[in-house]
Design an enzyme around this catalytic site. Structure first.
Site, PDB file in Angstrom:
ATOM      1  N   GLU A  99      30.038  47.660  37.977  1.00 53.18           N
ATOM      2  CA  GLU A  99      29.708  49.094  37.965  1.00 53.18           C
ATOM      3  C   GLU A  99      30.711  49.896  37.151  1.00 53.18           C
ATOM      4  O   GLU A  99      30.345  50.882  36.512  1.00 53.18           O
ATOM      5  CB  GLU A  99      29.666  49.629  39.403  1.00 53.18           C
ATOM      6  CG  GLU A  99      28.477  49.093  40.189  1.00 53.18           C
ATOM      7  CD  GLU A  99      28.515  49.495  41.652  1.00 53.18           C
ATOM      8  OE1 GLU A  99      29.392  50.299  42.033  1.00 53.18           O
ATOM      9  OE2 GLU A  99      27.671  48.992  42.406  1.00 53.18           O
ATOM     10  N   HIS A 104      38.743  44.881  36.744  1.00 53.77           N
ATOM     11  CA  HIS A 104      39.337  44.972  38.087  1.00 53.77           C
ATOM     12  C   HIS A 104      39.061  43.700  38.856  1.00 53.77           C
ATOM     13  O   HIS A 104      37.996  43.106  38.736  1.00 53.77           O
ATOM     14  CB  HIS A 104      38.814  46.185  38.862  1.00 53.77           C
ATOM     15  CG  HIS A 104      37.313  46.320  38.899  1.00 53.77           C
ATOM     16  ND1 HIS A 104      36.588  46.734  37.808  1.00 53.77           N
ATOM     17  CD2 HIS A 104      36.420  46.085  39.880  1.00 53.77           C
ATOM     18  CE1 HIS A 104      35.304  46.766  38.124  1.00 53.77           C
ATOM     19  NE2 HIS A 104      35.162  46.356  39.367  1.00 53.77           N
TER      20      HIS A 104
HETATM   21  P1  AMP Z   1      32.242  46.671  40.534  1.00 55.49           P
HETATM   22  O1  AMP Z   1      30.802  46.503  40.928  1.00 55.49           O
HETATM   23  O2  AMP Z   1      32.984  45.365  40.598  1.00 55.49           O
HETATM   24  O3  AMP Z   1      32.395  47.375  39.205  1.00 55.49           O
HETATM   25  O4  AMP Z   1      32.880  47.556  41.679  1.00 55.49           O
HETATM   26  C1  AMP Z   1      33.464  48.806  41.500  1.00 55.49           C
HETATM   27  C2  AMP Z   1      34.182  49.145  42.784  1.00 55.49           C
HETATM   28  O5  AMP Z   1      34.874  50.357  42.596  1.00 55.49           O
HETATM   29  C3  AMP Z   1      33.260  49.340  44.011  1.00 55.49           C
HETATM   30  O6  AMP Z   1      33.645  48.426  45.041  1.00 55.49           O
HETATM   31  C4  AMP Z   1      33.518  50.783  44.401  1.00 55.49           C
HETATM   32  O7  AMP Z   1      33.498  50.985  45.804  1.00 55.49           O
HETATM   33  C5  AMP Z   1      34.890  51.046  43.814  1.00 55.49           C
HETATM   34  N1  AMP Z   1      35.190  52.437  43.516  1.00 55.49           N
HETATM   35  C6  AMP Z   1      34.417  53.319  42.841  1.00 55.49           C
HETATM   36  N2  AMP Z   1      35.030  54.517  42.749  1.00 55.49           N
HETATM   37  C7  AMP Z   1      36.226  54.384  43.375  1.00 55.49           C
HETATM   38  C8  AMP Z   1      37.318  55.267  43.622  1.00 55.49           C
HETATM   39  N3  AMP Z   1      37.330  56.534  43.207  1.00 55.49           N
HETATM   40  N4  AMP Z   1      38.391  54.785  44.307  1.00 55.49           N
HETATM   41  C9  AMP Z   1      38.415  53.511  44.739  1.00 55.49           C
HETATM   42  N5  AMP Z   1      37.409  52.632  44.535  1.00 55.49           N
HETATM   43  C10 AMP Z   1      36.325  53.060  43.867  1.00 55.49           C
END
Ligand code: AMP
Length: 120
Positions: A99, A104
């Site tokens: 996402e 990360h």
């Molecule tokens: P991914 O699908 O691996 O890109 O996951 C992105 C992650 O970022 C998800 O687990 C979200 O809950 C997390 N996330 C999105 N916005 C924030 C934020 N402002 N602070 C901390 N985590 C976030």
């Protein structure tokens, strides 16, 4: 997926939005996931602008790569899951359901995490 300088993790790195910091050094920031999926759910990110692990390994310095890998181990120990076990996930690209287009690692633990992938 190209690097979008307005992605949420870039904003966290610039201090434009807050995070619950777990660990930081010259090359790495780790913070609590905003929607935790386990008792321990920490995101570890490099400070440089990299979209994915393959992008990172192609462009990052050895110092950045070493710091990123070391930070994952530090976060696991600091979070108390090194003994009980944990999982590290890097969702990548469309099929990986990424996402946020900034590299990360999710560090998850604190409960049994089940199978690595759901059955089809
Ligand atoms: P991914 O699908 O691996 O890109 O996951 C992105 C992650 O970022 C998800 O687990 C979200 O809950 C997390 N996330 C999105 N916005 C924030 C934020 N402002 N602070 C901390 N985590 C976030």
């Amino acid at each position: 997926m190209s690097y979008d300088t307005n992605n949420v993790f870039a904003k966290i790195l610039r201090g434009e939005i807050p995070c619950k910091k777990v660990y930081e050094d010259q090359h790495v920031l780790a913070f609590q996931d905003i929607r935790p999926q386990a008792p321990v759910h920490v995101l570890v990110i490099p400070k440089g602008a990299y979209v994915s692990l393959d992008d990172f390994h192609e462009k990052a310095s050895d110092a950045e790569i070493a710091a990123f890998t070391r930070a994952v181990g530090k976060v696991a120990r600091m979070s108390g899951v090194a003994e009980s076990g944990y999982r590290v996930i890097a969702n990548t690209g469309v099929n990986g359901h990424q996402e946020v287009p900034h590299l990360h690692f999710h560090v998850l633990g604190g409960r049994p995490l089940g199978r690595m992938l759901p059955r089809e």
